[in-house]
Each structure stands twice: as structure tokens, then as C-alpha cells.
Design an enzyme around this catalytic site. Structure first.
Site, PDB file in Angstrom:
ATOM      1  N   LYS A  97      -9.036   2.910 -18.992  1.00 32.50           N
ATOM      2  CA  LYS A  97     -10.131   3.450 -20.476  1.00 32.50           C
ATOM      3  C   LYS A  97      -9.159   2.876 -20.845  1.00 32.50           C
ATOM      4  CE  LYS A  97     -13.915   4.280 -17.811  1.00 32.50           C
ATOM      5  NZ  LYS A  97     -14.180   5.702 -17.205  1.00 32.50           N
ATOM      6  N   ARG A 153       0.326  -1.025  -0.553  1.00 30.35           N
ATOM      7  CA  ARG A 153       0.232  -0.535  -0.289  1.00 30.35           C
ATOM      8  C   ARG A 153       0.965   1.114   0.087  1.00 30.35           C
ATOM      9  NH1 ARG A 153      -1.814   2.632   4.136  1.00 30.35           N
ATOM     10  NH2 ARG A 153      -2.182   0.224   5.779  1.00 30.35           N
ATOM     11  N   TYR A 183     -18.003  13.236 -15.729  1.00 26.91           N
ATOM     12  CA  TYR A 183     -18.283  12.116 -15.507  1.00 26.91           C
ATOM     13  C   TYR A 183     -19.666  12.382 -14.312  1.00 26.91           C
ATOM     14  CZ  TYR A 183     -17.781   6.913 -15.089  1.00 26.91           C
ATOM     15  OH  TYR A 183     -17.509   5.765 -14.835  1.00 26.91           O
ATOM     16  N   ASP A 212      -9.356  15.846 -16.211  1.00 30.45           N
ATOM     17  CA  ASP A 212      -9.571  14.758 -16.354  1.00 30.45           C
ATOM     18  C   ASP A 212      -8.759  14.383 -18.203  1.00 30.45           C
ATOM     19  OD1 ASP A 212     -10.871  12.405 -17.028  1.00 30.45           O
ATOM     20  OD2 ASP A 212     -12.524  12.391 -15.140  1.00 30.45           O
TER      21      ASP A 212
END
Ligand SMILES: *Cc1c(COP(=O)(O)O)cnc(C)c1O
Length: 397
Positions: free
Chosen positions: A209, A59, A112, A184
Site C-alpha cells: 500500500k 532467504r 483486514y 497494523d
């Protein structure tokens, strides 16, 4: 060769893609591990204090994830990248690292769906105010700024109607007020658009994407200045914990090798489909930045080196016709998401943008009948034949 001298096609297949120095394996291994053994107590303590480099726990950092982070920061021409478990983890992680209760955000009204829900729903619970404005109008951006504004956030081209925002113009206004700009860049990928080169501070992506590119994972990345990204890594990324798995980082690195060729192939198809739709009698309106009829075609040519492969259209016959089209395609898939090798069609009002209120959708210009197409890399004749037969069923033409 210095990475600054490389073209993006070369960076995509070389930066963060170095062979394994230990074995010579041309593909670096996946470090599929949660933790790293310390040689001594002293060494472990020194790594925790940051006095010595070295891995601790995945992490907090992992060699495979770091390789992906170096790759995307090189592609975006930024200083440092961070990988997250999803695009939303990247977007929320970056924004929450900046704002505190009492702060204000200016965001574009066309974002979005889940970004909209995060900005207007979750953040308001924590005392952060958000104003949604049309960021393609620089006067409206300037007007919306308050003394407590910390962030200007937008997508360009915006999902789903491909509205563009002048990145140079907004970053100039933001710099005058000491405000962080976040873009974005999911739709264009760094192959066609690099916001940092226009003065934007932080770039975020849904790596699900185009970057991943094969529809087989969920991931996000963010790129910005080293000092700020180190701060995100040590706060929201580490303590909220939306980190990417090493295996998914490895898959994205694999996807990035072909990112430039995929982007170009999909764009070529998209241009042909946009022209086909524009001429089609059953189509009311086509949204594609590469068409000279797009109202911001000039801005597209200024700040992008390509027009991408996302198209939206409205059919004659509105929502019913759109529904018939989406139910009639045989080769194209009816699915949300975008940027993969196969062509996807979806209905923003009932799917990706359903988290928005009908009023917010209307303000953002998202008509109920709008159909969004993510053009893939199939043969263009097959795509045109499929869309042609579905359009005939939907519109009679
Ligand atoms: C998909 C998408 C997101 C969200 O990314 P996830 O990986 O699904 O969390 C954010 N912005 C845009 C433009 C997207 O298309």
C-alpha cells in the site's frame, strides 16, 4: 547527522538509501541473487554458526532487503525491521513466532479480511484461540484477557470504517499482563502514526500500500525490538519462508523516498473529498478521522499527526446506490488495494471483507452499502468532478 535527529522526510530519503560505497552510484544496486559465494569452507561454516557476519543465501538475508529493513525501522522509530513477501506473510509470521497450541489472542473485531481468516480459521486448526472484541473500548479489552493470552492485535484506524483504538491505553493494559501488542499501521504509514512511540511492541504493514505506493508490487514489513525481530527472522521468516524478493525491496525503497510528500498530497485531497461528501445530499454517512463529526476525532488528533487518505461512506439508497456509484466512476478506478497514486473505490462487503461472515461484518460495523475510497494524488478538481457525476447517477443529487 545522527538518524535520531532527522525528521521523517529526511529519514525517508537517506536511511537505507545510502549511495553504493563501491562505485558511488547514488542509488544502491539491486542484489538480484539467490546465493553468496564463500571464500573458504571455514568462512562458510563461521557464517552459518553466526560467528561471522556475511551473506549466505537470500532467504536468510540480502543486502537490498536489509537496506529496506533499516529504512522502515528508522521510519517507525523501532529497533529492527523485517521484510516479507506480503502483508499477510508479515502478519502471520510475527503472530506464529509468538503463539503455541493452547494460547489465546485478543483481536479487534474489525480487521483486514485475510487477517480475520488467518486468526479465526488457520490458527484455530493449530489450537490457538482467538476472541474478537471492540478494542476501542478498553474495558472490553481488559475483560477479554485470559491467563493464556499472548497477543493483543488491532488496526488503527481500522479497515474499512476508520474506527480508532487508543494505542497508549491498550499498551498499558497489555504491559500489566505481559502481553505482546501488535498494530497494523498500513492505513497511516509511519508518516502520520508511529505506534511504537505509544508503547506498542510490534508494527506490521502491508507494504503493498502506501510504503510501496505505486501499485506495482505485493510486500509486507514488521518492526519491533531487535531481540524479538531476530527471533522472527530465525524462525517463522526463515523456515516458513515468506521473504521479499530483492527487486521488490528496491522498488519499495524507491517508493519510500516520496512517502512523506505522497501522504501529505493524498491527505489534502481526502480532506476536501470528505467535506464534499459530508455536505452532499445523496450521502448518508461519511467516515473520515479528519472530520470533527468523527466520534473519535479527538483520539485521532492525539495519536496521529495526520488523518490519512482513506474514506468510507454510505449513500442514501444503500447497496444499490453504492453499486451504481462504483460502476459510474470514470477517473477513479474500481479496485481493491489502497495507498497508491491513483484513487481507488471498492465495496468492502463483497470484496476486501468478504472473507468475514455477514455476522462478523455486522459486529464490526461494516454495512452492506459501505463504499471505501483510497484517495490518490490527482488534481482535486478532477476527483470532485468524477465523484460528483457518479453520485448524481447513484443518488439523483
Ligand atoms: C492489504 C492489507 C493487508 C494485507 O497485505 P497484503 O500485502 O495484501 O498481503 C493487511 N492489512 C491491511 C490493513 C491491508 O490493507
Amino acid at each position: 547527522m545522527d538518524k535520531d535527529d532527522m525528521r521523517i522526510e529526511t529519514k525517508a530519503t537517506h536511511i537505507g538509501q545510502e549511495p553504493d560505497p563501491l562505485t558511488g552510484s547514488i542509488v544502491a544496486p539491486i542484489y538480484q541473487t539467490s546465493t553468496f559465494v564463500f571464500p573458504s569452507v571455514e568462512e562458510g561454516a563461521a557464517r552459518f554458526k553466526g560467528e561471522r557476519d556475511g551473506y549466505i543465501y537470500t532467504r536468510l538475508g540480502n543486502p537490498t532487503t536489509f537496506a529496506l529493513e533499516r529504512s522502515v525501522s528508522a521510519l517507525e522509530n523501532g529497533e529492527k525491521g523485517l521484510a516479507f513477501a506480503s502483508g499477510m506473510a508479515a502478519i502471520s509470521g510475527v503472530i506464529m513466532a509468538i503463539v503455541s497450541a493452547g494460547d489465546h489472542i485478543v483481536a479487534d473485531e474489525c480487521v483486514y479480511g485475510c487477517t480475520f481468516a488467518f486468526l479465526t480459521g488457520i490458527l484455530s486448526k493449530y489450537g490457538v484461540d482467538v476472541d474478537l472484541v471492540d478494542c476501542s473500548d478498553l474495558a472490553k479489552v481488559e475483560e477479554a484477557i485470559k491467563p493464556n493470552t499472548k497477543i493483543i492485535y488491532f488496526e488503527t484506524p481500522a479497515n474499512p470504517i476508520l474506527k480508532m483504538v487508543d494505542m497508549e491505553g491498550v499498551s498499558k493494559i497489555a504491559k500489566e499482563h505481559g502481553i505482546t501488542t501488535i498494530v497494523d499501521n498500513t492505513f497511516m504509514s509511519p508518516v502520520f502514526q508511529r505506534p511504537i512511540e505509544w508503547g506498542i511492541d510490534v508494527v506490521v504493514h502491508s507494504a503493498t500500500k502506501f510504503l510501496g505506493g505505486h501499485g506495482d508490487l505485493i510486500a509486507g514489513v514488521a518492526v519491533g525490538k531487535k531481540e524479538f525481530m531476530d527471533y522472527v527472522a530465525g524462525t517463522t521468516q526463515k523456515d516458513i519462508g515468506g521473504v521479499l524478493s530483492p527487486f521488490d525491496a528496491w522498488l519499495i525503497l524507491r517508493g519510500i523516498k516520496t512517502l512523506p510528500v505522497r501522504m501529505k498530497a493524498a491527505q489534502e485531497n481526502a480532506m476536501a473529498i470528505a467535506r464534499f461528501l459530508q455536505e452532499h445530499k445523496g450521502v448518508e454517512k461519511v467516515y473520515y478521522p479528519g472530520l470533527p463529526s468523527h466520534p473519535q476525532h479527538a483520539l485521532a488528533k492525539k495519536q496521529m499527526s495526520g488523518f490519512g487518505s482513506m474514506i468510507a461512506c454510505e449513500l442514501k439508497g444503500g447497496f444499490e446506490a453504492g453499486k451504481t456509484l462504483m460502476n459510474s466512476v470514470k477517473l477513479c478506478h474500481l479496485a481493491v488495494s489502497l495507498g497508491e497514486t491513483s484513487t481507488l473505490v471498492e465495496h468492502p462487503a463483497s470484496m476486501t471483507h468478504s472473507p468475514m461472515t455477514p455476522e462478523a461484518r455486522q459486529a464490526a460495523g461494516i454495512a452492506d452499502g459501505l463504499v471505501r475510497i483510497s484517495v490518490g494524488i490527482e488534481h482535486i478538481d478532477d476527483l470532485l468532478a468524477d465523484l460528483g457525476q457518479a453520485l448524481k447517477k447513484a443518488t439523483g443529487y
